[in-house]
Every structure is written in C-alpha cells, then in structure tokens.
Design a protein around this motif. Structure first.
Motif, PDB file in Angstrom:
ATOM      1  N   THR A  85      17.507   0.482 -15.498  1.00  0.00           N
ATOM      2  CA  THR A  85      17.349  -0.201 -14.212  1.00  0.00           C
ATOM      3  C   THR A  85      16.368   0.539 -13.321  1.00  0.00           C
ATOM      4  N   SER A  86      15.848  -0.183 -12.356  1.00  0.00           N
ATOM      5  CA  SER A  86      15.058   0.436 -11.282  1.00  0.00           C
ATOM      6  C   SER A  86      16.034   0.870 -10.197  1.00  0.00           C
ATOM      7  N   PHE A  87      15.552   1.634  -9.243  1.00  0.00           N
ATOM      8  CA  PHE A  87      16.407   2.027  -8.119  1.00  0.00           C
ATOM      9  C   PHE A  87      16.918   0.769  -7.412  1.00  0.00           C
ATOM     10  N   THR A  88      16.024  -0.196  -7.211  1.00  0.00           N
ATOM     11  CA  THR A  88      16.403  -1.431  -6.520  1.00  0.00           C
ATOM     12  C   THR A  88      17.565  -2.113  -7.248  1.00  0.00           C
ATOM     13  N   ARG A 131       8.578   8.881  -2.973  1.00  0.00           N
ATOM     14  CA  ARG A 131       9.299   8.029  -2.012  1.00  0.00           C
ATOM     15  C   ARG A 131      10.684   8.572  -1.736  1.00  0.00           C
ATOM     16  N   ARG A 133      14.244   7.236  -1.187  1.00  0.00           N
ATOM     17  CA  ARG A 133      14.930   5.983  -1.480  1.00  0.00           C
ATOM     18  C   ARG A 133      16.237   5.942  -0.696  1.00  0.00           C
ATOM     19  N   GLU A 143      12.141  10.490  -4.990  1.00  0.00           N
ATOM     20  CA  GLU A 143      11.621  10.095  -6.295  1.00  0.00           C
ATOM     21  C   GLU A 143      10.128  10.393  -6.367  1.00  0.00           C
ATOM     22  N   VAL A 145       6.933   9.792  -8.844  1.00  0.00           N
ATOM     23  CA  VAL A 145       6.527   9.018 -10.018  1.00  0.00           C
ATOM     24  C   VAL A 145       5.062   9.298 -10.332  1.00  0.00           C
ATOM     25  N   LEU A 163       8.734  -0.945  -7.422  1.00  0.00           N
ATOM     26  CA  LEU A 163       7.645  -0.471  -8.288  1.00  0.00           C
ATOM     27  C   LEU A 163       7.688  -1.185  -9.638  1.00  0.00           C
ATOM     28  N   TYR A 164       8.892  -1.333 -10.188  1.00  0.00           N
ATOM     29  CA  TYR A 164       8.985  -1.958 -11.513  1.00  0.00           C
ATOM     30  C   TYR A 164       8.532  -3.421 -11.469  1.00  0.00           C
ATOM     31  N   GLN A 179      15.708   9.938 -20.902  1.00  0.00           N
ATOM     32  CA  GLN A 179      16.097  10.555 -19.636  1.00  0.00           C
ATOM     33  C   GLN A 179      16.750  11.906 -19.864  1.00  0.00           C
ATOM     34  N   ILE A 205      17.314  13.436 -12.322  1.00  0.00           N
ATOM     35  CA  ILE A 205      17.105  12.651 -13.550  1.00  0.00           C
ATOM     36  C   ILE A 205      15.604  12.522 -13.790  1.00  0.00           C
ATOM     37  N   ARG A 207      12.744  10.888 -16.095  1.00  0.00           N
ATOM     38  CA  ARG A 207      12.623   9.703 -16.953  1.00  0.00           C
ATOM     39  C   ARG A 207      11.195   9.559 -17.454  1.00  0.00           C
ATOM     40  N   ALA A 220       8.877  10.034 -14.199  1.00  0.00           N
ATOM     41  CA  ALA A 220       9.459  10.063 -12.861  1.00  0.00           C
ATOM     42  C   ALA A 220      10.537  11.131 -12.759  1.00  0.00           C
ATOM     43  N   THR A 222      13.673  11.940 -10.268  1.00  0.00           N
ATOM     44  CA  THR A 222      14.463  11.400  -9.160  1.00  0.00           C
ATOM     45  C   THR A 222      15.573  12.397  -8.849  1.00  0.00           C
ATOM     46  N   TYR A 224      18.847  12.885  -6.735  1.00  0.00           N
ATOM     47  CA  TYR A 224      19.862  12.145  -5.986  1.00  0.00           C
ATOM     48  C   TYR A 224      20.763  13.106  -5.215  1.00  0.00           C
TER      49      TYR A 224
END
Ligand code: 16G
Length: 239
Positions: A85-88, A131, A133, A143, A145, A163-164, A179, A205, A207, A220, A222, A224
């Motif tokens: 998945t994307s962050f969104t 970014r 997030r 994040e 990228v 982005l995706y 990952q 993470i 990726r 990327a 990320t 968290y």
C-alpha cells in the motif's frame, strides 16, 4: 524506463474476467480452466494469461500446485495476502485522513547506497522527495523517496496527490516491494517534525519497490512515530 501499457491493460482485463468467473461459478479449491482454455476464452496470448494468473495469485485469489494446475484460494487466504500500500491507502484503511507537507524536493546524484538499491550507476541523477506525512492532521511519518532518472521530474510532482497515483498515471505501476523494518531513535530534527521528544523510539521501513518486470521504481525510507504506528502482517505456514 517505460511499461508496456497495452499489455498491462490486456492482462488486467483477463484478470477481471477470471475474478468474475471465480465469483460466479467457482468454489475454493476448484481448478481454474487450463491456460490454453483461458487463451481461447479471452483471445489472448499465453503470456497475458500467465500475467493475469500471477496477479490473482499474488492477491491470494488463486494458488498454483506444481505440475497440476491453478486452483481457487479459500476466502481466509485472500484476507491473509499482504498488500503493498501507499501511505494514503494505508491511512485510509486504518480510518484516518492522510495528508502531506513537502519538506524538500530536489534532483540529486545517487549515493552508492541509493544507486545500488535502484540499480543505477553511482552518481546517476534521481529525484528526491522528502515529506512529512500526517494522519488527521497529526504527524505520523517522515518519508524520503528516491526515484531514478526522469520517472518523475520535480516540476511534474503534485504535492496534493498520492505519489503512487502520480507514478501509475505516468506508466510506472508499482507491483512488488522488498522491505526492511527496523527500530530507530529519532534525532533532534526528526523528533521536532514528528512532535515528540528527541531520542524517542521510531519504526523505520526501507522499501525498494519495483514494477512487474522487476525494475526498481523507488527506494524509500519511512520513519514512523513509534507511539502511533505499528506494522501489521499476517503469516502462514502454508507454502
Ligand atoms: C508509503 C511507502 C513509500 C511510498 C509512499 C507513497 C511504506 C513503508 N512506504 O509511505 O514507499 O513512497 O507510501 O505514498 O509503506 P502516497 O502514494 O500516499 O504519496
């Protein structure tokens, strides 16, 4: 780097047809028609049928038995298939409203680490996007990228759009990722951005995401907030 959008389109249509066939007339563990039959039904090549089957197998909808054929998976197997998945998408599925703040966007020469992950020559140009997030307006992750070459020139990046989604609109469809998940301690800058005390725990993470042919599209990192994010995955003993 381009993807063959005509072929992608075809296998997606075939995959949708197989999906409908499963819903309408097949039960878990039923055999799927043979590759040859599917080629005839859909009027496509063996390669397209195989791409469609691979896609559905990745989703857990089908499974292959070596030397025997392809079968319909069981519903709890679908639920277990881990999804890229994307962050969104990740935030929406957790019931949050995602947003972003661009911290930096630049063209940069790939470091040797970035170059090896993206399979570029060291020093090759890439786009770097950093970014913050947010989830429901609260900082969740930082994040960074890296995108190779002209996958997404900086003047074309739209900060308001996933982005995706932008990558897929340009023909770069992310399909698979490797990952690495590790613990991290936030430095002063990251902790300020995330709104926690310096030295707080975080989850990092990394990726490397590739397209269907295995060509790297993004590297990327990320980070968290450790107190707000947990990474969930299902595991199974079935091979
Ligand atoms: C996630 C991805 C990151 C990707 C971003 C795209 C992980 C560990 N990382 O943060 O690789 O660039 O989503 O998000 O999941 P977007 O499409 O919402 O902009």
């Amino acid at each position: 780097m381009t993807v063959d959008s005509a072929r992608r389109h075809k296998y997606e249509i075939v995959a949708a047809g197989i999906r409908a066939m499963i819903t309408d007339s097949l039960q878990p563990n039923d055999a799927l028609p043979s590759e040859r039959e599917l080629m005839e039904i859909h009027g496509v090549s063996r390669m397209t049928v195989r791409a469609a089957i691979a896609r559905l197998a990745d989703e857990g909808l089908l499974y292959n038995v070596h030397g025997s054929g392809t079968y319909v998976g069981s519903p709890n197997l679908f639920a277990k298939a881990p999804k890229l998945t994307s962050f969104t998408e990740d935030m929406v599925s957790r019931g949050h409203v995602p947003s972003s703040r661009v911290l930096e966007i630049s063209r940069t020469d790939a470091s040797s680490k970035t170059a090896s992950r993206l399979r570029l020559s060291p020093g090759a140009e890439c786009t770097r996007i950093r970014r913050l997030r947010l989830a429901d307006g609260n900082p969740m992750a930082i994040e960074t990228v890296y995108l190779p070459g002209d996958v997404l020139p900086i003047e074309d990046f739209d900060a308001r759009v996933s982005l995706y989604v932008q990558l897929s609109e340009r023909g770069y469809e992310i399909y698979r990722a490797e990952q690495e998940i590790q613990a991290a301690i936030l430095d002063a800058e990251s902790s300020t951005l995330l709104g926690v005390p310096a030295g707080s725990a975080a989850l990092e993470i990394d990726r490397i995401a590739t397209d269907r042919r295995g060509l790297p599209i993004e590297y990327a990192r990320t980070i968290y907030r450790g107190d707000r994010y947990s990474f969930q995955m299902a595991v199974t003993r079935e091979s």
